[in-house]
Write a protein that holds these residues in place. Sequence first.
Motif, short mmCIF file in Angstrom:
data_model
loop_
_atom_site.label_atom_id
_atom_site.label_comp_id
_atom_site.label_asym_id
_atom_site.label_seq_id
_atom_site.Cartn_x
_atom_site.Cartn_y
_atom_site.Cartn_z
N UNK A 255 7.88 14.64 -18.25
CA UNK A 255 8.29 15.39 -17.06
C UNK A 255 7.13 15.50 -16.09
N UNK A 256 7.46 15.61 -14.80
CA UNK A 256 6.44 15.86 -13.79
C UNK A 256 7.08 16.54 -12.60
N UNK A 257 6.30 17.38 -11.95
CA UNK A 257 6.71 18.01 -10.69
C UNK A 257 6.55 17.00 -9.56
N UNK A 258 7.62 16.80 -8.81
CA UNK A 258 7.61 15.87 -7.69
C UNK A 258 7.72 16.67 -6.40
N UNK A 259 6.77 16.51 -5.50
CA UNK A 259 6.82 17.13 -4.17
C UNK A 259 6.88 15.99 -3.15
N UNK A 260 8.05 15.73 -2.62
CA UNK A 260 8.23 14.58 -1.75
C UNK A 260 7.47 14.70 -0.43
N UNK A 261 6.99 15.89 -0.11
CA UNK A 261 6.14 16.03 1.07
C UNK A 261 4.86 15.21 0.91
N UNK A 262 4.46 14.94 -0.31
CA UNK A 262 3.26 14.14 -0.55
C UNK A 262 3.44 12.70 -0.12
N UNK A 263 4.66 12.23 -0.08
CA UNK A 263 4.91 10.87 0.40
C UNK A 263 4.56 10.74 1.88
N UNK A 264 4.99 11.69 2.68
CA UNK A 264 4.65 11.68 4.10
C UNK A 264 3.15 11.76 4.31
N UNK A 265 2.47 12.57 3.49
CA UNK A 265 1.02 12.69 3.61
C UNK A 265 0.32 11.38 3.26
N UNK A 266 0.76 10.72 2.20
CA UNK A 266 0.16 9.43 1.83
C UNK A 266 0.39 8.39 2.92
N UNK A 267 1.57 8.39 3.51
CA UNK A 267 1.87 7.42 4.57
C UNK A 267 1.11 7.74 5.85
N UNK A 268 0.79 9.00 6.06
CA UNK A 268 -0.03 9.36 7.22
C UNK A 268 -1.46 8.86 7.02
N UNK A 269 -1.97 9.01 5.81
CA UNK A 269 -3.35 8.60 5.54
C UNK A 269 -3.51 7.07 5.57
N UNK A 270 -2.54 6.36 5.00
CA UNK A 270 -2.55 4.89 5.01
C UNK A 270 -1.20 4.43 5.56
N UNK A 271 -1.08 4.24 6.88
CA UNK A 271 0.23 3.95 7.49
C UNK A 271 0.64 2.49 7.36
N UNK A 272 0.67 1.98 6.13
CA UNK A 272 0.97 0.57 5.90
C UNK A 272 2.39 0.21 6.35
N UNK A 273 3.34 1.12 6.17
CA UNK A 273 4.70 0.83 6.61
C UNK A 273 4.76 0.71 8.13
#
Length: 292
Positions: free
Chosen positions: A251-269
């Motif tokens: 099990x793990x806690x998933x915070x999908x807000x972290x996806x936006x943060x990762x994409x902001x830091x490395x905007x590869x998409x």
Amino acid sequence: MAENSRSFVAACAQMRSGKDMTANVDAAAKLIREAAESGAAYVQTPEMTNILVRSRDELFAAIMPENVCPTLAAFQELARGLEVYVHLGSLAVKLDGHRAANRSFVIDPEGEIVARYDKIHMFDVDLPNGESWRESATYRPGESAVGVDLPWGRLGLTVCYDVRFPTLHRALAETGAEAIASPAAFTRQTGEAHWHVLLRSRAIETGSFVIAAAQGGKHDDGRETYGHSLIIDPWGRVLAEADHDRPGVILAEIDLAQSAEARRRIPALENGRRFGVLPQTSDPTPLRDVGT
């Protein structure tokens, strides 16, 4: 669910499915209940949850079309009773007398099927140890990528061999997926070599969580699968791992807000560009320095 509406607890149910569908369903149900009792709101099972058998004759004698599949109905009832999302990594579903689908199902807490995905990429390989697989001889490949909106965000669906095709994962991320499901039955040989690096790469490239429930151990038909179910964050960090090939739950806690943060830091998409490929020439012209 956590107070943050973008957060939830995800679980992977690692299995060792065999030829007995009743035993497989019972084993999966036990693990799903364990995950739900531990606080999971979303529980994923591996590829081929209902049966893992190499013989076509044994497979087609056991499986049924989706609309009369008692296995699927049993999991719908289980999801409704536990009030959780149950993601069947895949079931073998009969299409006709000659072909089957390797099909994922996402079932909501009301027991309704909210997404289906047929595995696109068929595992047709000859491995160095003499192991050979021709999935396309039995299964009809899917033709469409699929994402599903859950209460916390969008989940992209893939199955096993799909993990080797980054364009599928990028397409899912570009259409809004912040987490990608990668249920699998990876062979021991390829799992030991590539499982961790492939899943972490797909997470990093897309800035997505990756949730991957796996089959593990020695199966009834003689095959061996790698296990090591994983949950990975968008920065490529392993949040949870079944560090073995035995049945169990992670099990793990998933915070999908972290996806936006990762994409902001490395905007590869955002930075991706379409490009062509020039034909090879016998006398290629050297590239010039910019500004010359």
